[in-house]
Design a protein around this motif. Structure first.
Motif, PDB file in Angstrom:
ATOM      1  N   ASP A  11      -3.136   1.938  -7.711  1.00  0.00           N
ATOM      2  CA  ASP A  11      -3.474   1.441  -6.378  1.00  0.00           C
ATOM      3  C   ASP A  11      -2.977   2.659  -5.357  1.00  0.00           C
ATOM      4  OD1 ASP A  11      -3.926   0.041  -3.850  1.00  0.00           O
ATOM      5  OD2 ASP A  11      -2.349  -1.459  -4.325  1.00  0.00           O
ATOM      6  N   ASN A  12      -3.984   3.044  -4.538  1.00  0.00           N
ATOM      7  CA  ASN A  12      -3.833   4.335  -3.806  1.00  0.00           C
ATOM      8  C   ASN A  12      -4.288   4.040  -2.273  1.00  0.00           C
ATOM      9  OD1 ASN A  12      -6.364   4.363  -4.344  1.00  0.00           O
ATOM     10  ND2 ASN A  12      -6.646   6.324  -3.856  1.00  0.00           N
ATOM     11  N   SER A  13      -4.064   2.459  -1.945  1.00  0.00           N
ATOM     12  CA  SER A  13      -4.466   2.124  -0.557  1.00  0.00           C
ATOM     13  C   SER A  13      -3.349   2.488   0.244  1.00  0.00           C
ATOM     14  CB  SER A  13      -4.641   0.716  -0.672  1.00  0.00           C
ATOM     15  OG  SER A  13      -3.415   0.008  -0.902  1.00  0.00           O
ATOM     16  N   GLU A  14      -3.615   2.099   1.835  1.00  0.00           N
ATOM     17  CA  GLU A  14      -2.581   2.245   2.855  1.00  0.00           C
ATOM     18  C   GLU A  14      -1.194   1.960   2.643  1.00  0.00           C
ATOM     19  OE1 GLU A  14      -2.907   4.263   5.335  1.00  0.00           O
ATOM     20  OE2 GLU A  14      -4.735   5.081   5.219  1.00  0.00           O
ATOM     21  N   TRP A  15      -1.127   0.750   2.034  1.00  0.00           N
ATOM     22  CA  TRP A  15       0.030  -0.036   1.745  1.00  0.00           C
ATOM     23  C   TRP A  15       0.944   0.890   1.010  1.00  0.00           C
ATOM     24  CZ3 TRP A  15       0.608  -5.018   3.583  1.00  0.00           C
ATOM     25  CH2 TRP A  15      -0.599  -5.636   4.118  1.00  0.00           C
ATOM     26  N   MET A  16       0.626   1.966   0.150  1.00  0.00           N
ATOM     27  CA  MET A  16       1.388   2.678  -0.704  1.00  0.00           C
ATOM     28  C   MET A  16       2.260   3.655   0.010  1.00  0.00           C
ATOM     29  SD  MET A  16       1.020   1.711  -3.710  1.00  0.00           S
ATOM     30  CE  MET A  16       0.755   0.050  -3.207  1.00  0.00           C
ATOM     31  N   ARG A  17       2.122   3.480   1.459  1.00  0.00           N
ATOM     32  CA  ARG A  17       2.940   4.467   2.199  1.00  0.00           C
ATOM     33  C   ARG A  17       4.112   3.770   2.560  1.00  0.00           C
ATOM     34  NH1 ARG A  17      -0.324   8.583   4.121  1.00  0.00           N
ATOM     35  NH2 ARG A  17      -2.618   8.129   4.123  1.00  0.00           N
ATOM     36  N   ASN A  18       4.537   2.483   2.229  1.00  0.00           N
ATOM     37  CA  ASN A  18       5.583   1.910   2.597  1.00  0.00           C
ATOM     38  C   ASN A  18       6.752   2.318   1.802  1.00  0.00           C
ATOM     39  OD1 ASN A  18       4.129   0.478   4.494  1.00  0.00           O
ATOM     40  ND2 ASN A  18       4.077  -1.427   3.048  1.00  0.00           N
ATOM     41  N   ALA A  22      11.952   3.158  -3.317  1.00  0.00           N
ATOM     42  CA  ALA A  22      12.579   4.433  -3.137  1.00  0.00           C
ATOM     43  C   ALA A  22      11.505   5.536  -4.333  1.00  0.00           C
ATOM     44  CB  ALA A  22      13.799   4.779  -3.647  1.00  0.00           C
ATOM     45  N   PRO A  23      11.236   6.815  -3.639  1.00  0.00           N
ATOM     46  CA  PRO A  23      10.940   6.897  -2.330  1.00  0.00           C
ATOM     47  C   PRO A  23       9.901   6.534  -1.580  1.00  0.00           C
ATOM     48  CG  PRO A  23      10.182   8.742  -3.576  1.00  0.00           C
ATOM     49  CD  PRO A  23      10.397   7.551  -4.428  1.00  0.00           C
ATOM     50  N   SER A  24       8.847   5.942  -2.036  1.00  0.00           N
ATOM     51  CA  SER A  24       7.776   5.190  -1.559  1.00  0.00           C
ATOM     52  C   SER A  24       6.988   4.540  -2.615  1.00  0.00           C
ATOM     53  CB  SER A  24       6.872   6.182  -0.654  1.00  0.00           C
ATOM     54  OG  SER A  24       6.237   7.152  -1.662  1.00  0.00           O
ATOM     55  N   ARG A  25       6.096   3.594  -2.046  1.00  0.00           N
ATOM     56  CA  ARG A  25       5.580   2.827  -3.123  1.00  0.00           C
ATOM     57  C   ARG A  25       4.892   3.578  -4.312  1.00  0.00           C
ATOM     58  NH1 ARG A  25       3.147  -2.790  -0.398  1.00  0.00           N
ATOM     59  NH2 ARG A  25       5.143  -3.390   0.515  1.00  0.00           N
ATOM     60  N   PHE A  26       3.861   4.601  -3.346  1.00  0.00           N
ATOM     61  CA  PHE A  26       3.042   5.623  -4.184  1.00  0.00           C
ATOM     62  C   PHE A  26       4.039   6.309  -5.273  1.00  0.00           C
ATOM     63  CE2 PHE A  26       0.680   9.374  -5.058  1.00  0.00           C
ATOM     64  CZ  PHE A  26      -0.576   8.615  -5.329  1.00  0.00           C
ATOM     65  N   GLN A  27       4.930   6.952  -4.882  1.00  0.00           N
ATOM     66  CA  GLN A  27       5.745   7.791  -5.678  1.00  0.00           C
ATOM     67  C   GLN A  27       6.521   7.037  -6.698  1.00  0.00           C
ATOM     68  OE1 GLN A  27       5.467  11.351  -5.584  1.00  0.00           O
ATOM     69  NE2 GLN A  27       6.755  11.203  -7.472  1.00  0.00           N
ATOM     70  N   ALA A  28       6.964   5.747  -6.586  1.00  0.00           N
ATOM     71  CA  ALA A  28       7.588   4.861  -7.439  1.00  0.00           C
ATOM     72  C   ALA A  28       6.332   4.570  -8.700  1.00  0.00           C
ATOM     73  CB  ALA A  28       8.084   3.834  -6.859  1.00  0.00           C
ATOM     74  N   PRO A 175      10.753  -5.801  -4.251  1.00  0.00           N
ATOM     75  CA  PRO A 175      11.568  -4.526  -3.765  1.00  0.00           C
ATOM     76  C   PRO A 175      12.989  -4.731  -3.848  1.00  0.00           C
ATOM     77  CG  PRO A 175      10.045  -5.723  -2.180  1.00  0.00           C
ATOM     78  CD  PRO A 175      10.306  -6.358  -3.327  1.00  0.00           C
ATOM     79  N   GLY A 176      13.763  -3.578  -4.205  1.00  0.00           N
ATOM     80  CA  GLY A 176      15.204  -3.669  -4.364  1.00  0.00           C
ATOM     81  C   GLY A 176      15.532  -2.417  -4.556  1.00  0.00           C
ATOM     82  N   PRO A 177      16.869  -2.188  -4.834  1.00  0.00           N
ATOM     83  CA  PRO A 177      17.444  -0.985  -5.278  1.00  0.00           C
ATOM     84  C   PRO A 177      16.855  -0.280  -6.576  1.00  0.00           C
ATOM     85  CG  PRO A 177      19.197  -2.478  -5.873  1.00  0.00           C
ATOM     86  CD  PRO A 177      18.026  -3.300  -5.149  1.00  0.00           C
ATOM     87  N   SER A 178      16.487  -1.098  -7.473  1.00  0.00           N
ATOM     88  CA  SER A 178      15.958  -0.725  -8.952  1.00  0.00           C
ATOM     89  C   SER A 178      14.551  -0.033  -8.814  1.00  0.00           C
ATOM     90  CB  SER A 178      16.036  -1.725  -9.828  1.00  0.00           C
ATOM     91  OG  SER A 178      17.241  -2.333 -10.052  1.00  0.00           O
ATOM     92  N   ALA A 179      14.503   1.222  -9.415  1.00  0.00           N
ATOM     93  CA  ALA A 179      13.237   1.859  -9.466  1.00  0.00           C
ATOM     94  C   ALA A 179      12.230   1.011 -10.050  1.00  0.00           C
ATOM     95  CB  ALA A 179      13.255   3.204  -9.692  1.00  0.00           C
ATOM     96  N   LEU A 180      10.727   1.086  -9.908  1.00  0.00           N
ATOM     97  CA  LEU A 180       9.809   0.388 -10.531  1.00  0.00           C
ATOM     98  C   LEU A 180       9.767   0.695 -11.929  1.00  0.00           C
ATOM     99  CD1 LEU A 180       7.349  -1.443 -10.280  1.00  0.00           C
ATOM    100  CD2 LEU A 180       6.135   0.629  -9.560  1.00  0.00           C
ATOM    101  N   SER A 181       9.813   2.018 -12.352  1.00  0.00           N
ATOM    102  CA  SER A 181       9.805   2.552 -13.638  1.00  0.00           C
ATOM    103  C   SER A 181      10.830   2.174 -14.487  1.00  0.00           C
ATOM    104  CB  SER A 181       9.950   3.910 -14.071  1.00  0.00           C
ATOM    105  OG  SER A 181      10.963   4.493 -13.262  1.00  0.00           O
ATOM    106  N   ASP A 182      12.157   2.067 -13.753  1.00  0.00           N
ATOM    107  CA  ASP A 182      13.426   1.031 -14.510  1.00  0.00           C
ATOM    108  C   ASP A 182      13.107  -0.277 -14.860  1.00  0.00           C
ATOM    109  OD1 ASP A 182      14.345   3.578 -14.202  1.00  0.00           O
ATOM    110  OD2 ASP A 182      15.779   3.104 -12.658  1.00  0.00           O
ATOM    111  N   VAL A 183      12.251  -0.977 -14.108  1.00  0.00           N
ATOM    112  CA  VAL A 183      12.078  -2.237 -14.647  1.00  0.00           C
ATOM    113  C   VAL A 183      11.130  -2.343 -15.653  1.00  0.00           C
ATOM    114  CG1 VAL A 183      11.461  -4.486 -13.492  1.00  0.00           C
ATOM    115  CG2 VAL A 183      12.833  -3.086 -12.107  1.00  0.00           C
ATOM    116  N   LEU A 184      10.306  -1.554 -15.470  1.00  0.00           N
ATOM    117  CA  LEU A 184       9.091  -1.698 -16.498  1.00  0.00           C
ATOM    118  C   LEU A 184       9.524  -1.280 -17.931  1.00  0.00           C
ATOM    119  CD1 LEU A 184       6.056  -0.574 -14.135  1.00  0.00           C
ATOM    120  CD2 LEU A 184       6.733  -2.868 -15.225  1.00  0.00           C
TER     121      LEU A 184
END
Length: 405
Positions: A11-18, A22-28, A175-184
């Motif tokens: 998903d590379n939509s405009e919502w990924m700029r939020n 951390a550090p952003s949706r797209f980078q996570a 959303p939270g302090p945990s990174a997306l990759s750490d949860v997956l």
């Protein structure tokens, strides 16, 4: 180990700029995609992974299913963010890419990252789910972003339609302090079969848990003995290479020091030899000079002494020896003797002419301005006659002596 061909929908939509992740949706999301690609390729050497984007100007396939992890990771750089996510089109294109996979024995799987709103209704998504189930395509859904109940209901409907014997999975990551990759990492999406997964997945899970495994290089040899052995061998080779390099550097330094000492000693030896040779040459030259001076002094003393007879005898002996050795020198001496004899004869003739008074008077009378009757002229002639008479007598005495000799 499951043999799979996987397509990952980003998903590379405009919502990924939020920045709620951390550090952003797209980078996570990119970090999670990289970990999943590494886990899939490590679990089986024949596994393939492809990547496509669902937003922007349209659905675009970045990499078709391949086992080259470098190519997969490189495609994630420089992606453009914009537009809205088209979930249905992305799933359909991914299904088409898996249909044209090279190895038909690979199981088909699609992983969808949905971080923005879903504009499709439940019925349309259920139709897509039934089509995937009919073609034996498993679907994993990662729902992250805002907590939207409508979005969650639609994704749950799609998951229930496509799921067959728990081959598909859905994960909601708030959303939270945990990174997306750490949860997956701890979910079946990352491990694959839900039974621990590959060694790569286990190591990543241990690292994400934050605990120290206690194994060398952070790898459990029970889970992945080949990786642990390869790491250990590479470490031993690197240690041996460093030790060899250090030993070689020490040997080179010692050789340079020894070479410098030998060179300095050789230079000192050559300097001492040259100095001794110079002193010996100077001594020899001084001795030769003293000998020459002594010889010259003795010769001068011998010449100063009144020993005419001995000197004449020595000269005669030297002359005889020289003439005996060199015939040309003898000829030259003979010619010099003849010339001296001629000179002596000419002197005798001159003395006779001077004794003839009439001849001298006629010569003087012929000279202009000379009076033969002048008393001074007469006295001069008389003195010359007196000198010529003893010389004539001496020559006459020497002549018979020479004849006797």
């Amino acid at each position: 180990m499951v043999l799979e061909a996987t397509m990952i929908c980003i998903d590379n939509s405009e919502w990924m700029r939020n920045g709620d992740y951390a550090p952003s949706r797209f980078q996570a999301q990119a970090d999670a995609v990289n970990l999943i690609c590494g886990a899939k390729t490590q679990s089986n050497p024949e596994n393939t992974v492809g990547v496509l984007t669902m937003a922007g100007k349209g659905v675009r396939v970045l990499v078709t299913p391949t086992s080259d992890l470098g190519k997969i990771l490189a495609c994630m750089h420089g992606l453009e963010i914009g537009g809205e996510m088209n979930l249905a089109a992305g799933i359909q294109v991914a299904q088409l890419a898996l249909k044209h996979r090279q190895n038909k024995k690979q199981q088909q799987r699609i992983i969808v990252f949905a971080g923005s709103t879903v504009k499709h209704d439940k019925k349309f998504l259920e139709i897509i789910g039934r089509r995937l189930k009919k073609n034996s395509v498993a679907l994993d859904i990662v729902n992250f972003g805002e907590e939207d109940e409508e979005k969650s209901e639609r994704l749950e409907a799609l998951f229930k339609t496509v799921n067959n014997n728990d081959t598909s999975h859905i994960v909601h990551v708030p959303p939270g302090p945990s990174a997306l990759s750490d949860v997956l990492i701890s979910t079946p999406i990352f491990t694959g079969d839900g039974e621990g997964g590959s060694g790569f997945a286990a190591a990543a899970a241990a690292a994400a848990a934050g605990g120290v495994s206690g194994f060398d290089f952070g790898v459990d040899p029970n889970l992945d003995p080949e990786l642990a052995l390869a790491l250990r061998v590479s470490m031993e080779e690197e240690r041996a290479r460093q030790e060899a390099a250090a030993k070689k550097a020490a040997e080179d330094a010692s050789k340079q020091e020894k070479g410098g000492e030998a060179q300095s000693s050789s230079q000192d030896a050559t300097m001492t030899e040259r100095a001794s040779a110079g002193t010996s040459e100077a001594d020899n030259k001084s001795n030769d000079f003293m000998d020459d001076e002594n010889a010259l002094l003795q010769q001068a003393l011998a010449m100063s002494m009144d020993e005419p007879a001995s000197s004449h005898e020595m000269r005669d002996a030297d002359m005889s020896e020289a003439t005996g050795e060199d015939p040309e020198l003898a000829l030259a001496l003979q010619l010099s003797v003849q010339e001296s004899a001629k000179d002596s004869g000419s002197q005798k003739d001159m003395s006779k002419l001077l004794a003839d008074q009439s001849f001298v008077s006629s010569i003087l009378a012929s000279l202009p301005g000379v009076d033969p009757n002048d008393p001074s002229v007469k006295d001069l002639l008389a003195s010359m006659q007196n000198q010529s008479e003893p010389d004539q007598k001496k020559n006459e005495d020497k002549a018979p002596k020479e004849e006797e000799k």
